[in-house]
Motif scaffolding. Sequence first.
Motif, PDB file in Angstrom:
ATOM      1  N   THR A  24      64.361  54.904  18.541  1.00 15.52           N
ATOM      2  CA  THR A  24      64.730  55.719  17.377  1.00 15.52           C
ATOM      3  C   THR A  24      64.563  57.219  17.635  1.00 15.52           C
ATOM      4  O   THR A  24      64.869  58.030  16.774  1.00 15.52           O
ATOM      5  CB  THR A  24      63.870  55.338  16.156  1.00 15.52           C
ATOM      6  OG1 THR A  24      62.485  55.489  16.492  1.00 15.52           O
ATOM      7  CG2 THR A  24      64.144  53.898  15.728  1.00 15.52           C
ATOM      8  N   ASP A  25      64.081  57.595  18.820  1.00 11.09           N
ATOM      9  CA  ASP A  25      63.907  59.012  19.131  1.00 11.09           C
ATOM     10  C   ASP A  25      64.894  59.431  20.212  1.00 11.09           C
ATOM     11  O   ASP A  25      65.949  58.808  20.379  1.00 11.09           O
ATOM     12  CB  ASP A  25      62.457  59.310  19.543  1.00 11.09           C
ATOM     13  CG  ASP A  25      62.003  58.471  20.737  1.00 11.09           C
ATOM     14  OD1 ASP A  25      62.881  57.878  21.421  1.00 11.09           O
ATOM     15  OD2 ASP A  25      60.799  58.409  20.984  1.00 11.09           O
ATOM     16  N   HIS A  26      64.566  60.468  20.992  1.00 13.87           N
ATOM     17  CA  HIS A  26      65.484  60.983  22.018  1.00 13.87           C
ATOM     18  C   HIS A  26      65.823  59.949  23.088  1.00 13.87           C
ATOM     19  O   HIS A  26      66.819  60.086  23.788  1.00 13.87           O
ATOM     20  CB  HIS A  26      64.864  62.221  22.680  1.00 13.87           C
ATOM     21  CG  HIS A  26      63.659  61.914  23.520  1.00 13.87           C
ATOM     22  ND1 HIS A  26      62.401  61.750  22.968  1.00 13.87           N
ATOM     23  CD2 HIS A  26      63.516  61.720  24.847  1.00 13.87           C
ATOM     24  CE1 HIS A  26      61.541  61.471  23.934  1.00 13.87           C
ATOM     25  NE2 HIS A  26      62.181  61.449  25.077  1.00 13.87           N
TER      26      HIS A  26
END
Length: 203
Positions: free
Chosen positions: A39-41
Amino acid sequence: MAIEILILGAGQEVGKSCVVVTINGKRIMFDCGMHMGETDHRRYPDFRRISHSGDFNNALSCVIITHFHLDHVGALPYFTEVCGYSGPIYMTQYPTKALSPLMLEDYRKVMVDRRGEEEQFTSDHIVECMKKVIALDLRQTVQVDEDLQIRPYYAGHVIGAAMFYAKVGDAEMVYTGDYNMTPDRHLGAAQIDRLRLDLLITE
């Protein structure tokens, strides 16, 4: 003959397929997928490894998408509309080009509208991205530029899935993406010509 490989995703992991191959001076990005479990980079490939300046149009000769699954096409609107890549993008005609925007919009709705996540790309981004796509028929040979030639072959994985052959000068390679050698009630087994390759990248 010179070949270099930069793995931006799906190397020792499932998902986020993205491999950049430099073959006799031409750089091809094979697939531009997202990692469905992040869900992040880490959701997207680290495109900065292609060009630290962010000039992806001069850094790449073309982008090739093997099929419409999000782990192979999910980062494409982000790469084109947010990162700014505007060069040629190739995928098969009606199955992949028709189904990719549906998959991308469904994903966007689930993540943004239902889960409330930060929007990575918009519906308009998806539309503009798909306008950049050059659709191919299976076994159609395309001259991308004076030196680079590509050709898709039937991969059997899902409708429209293709393995891609690329040739630059005396160097030849195939990137399979996902493929299936076992026919079922819906799809036949993958088919490809007998080729003498310098590089095979397969899943």
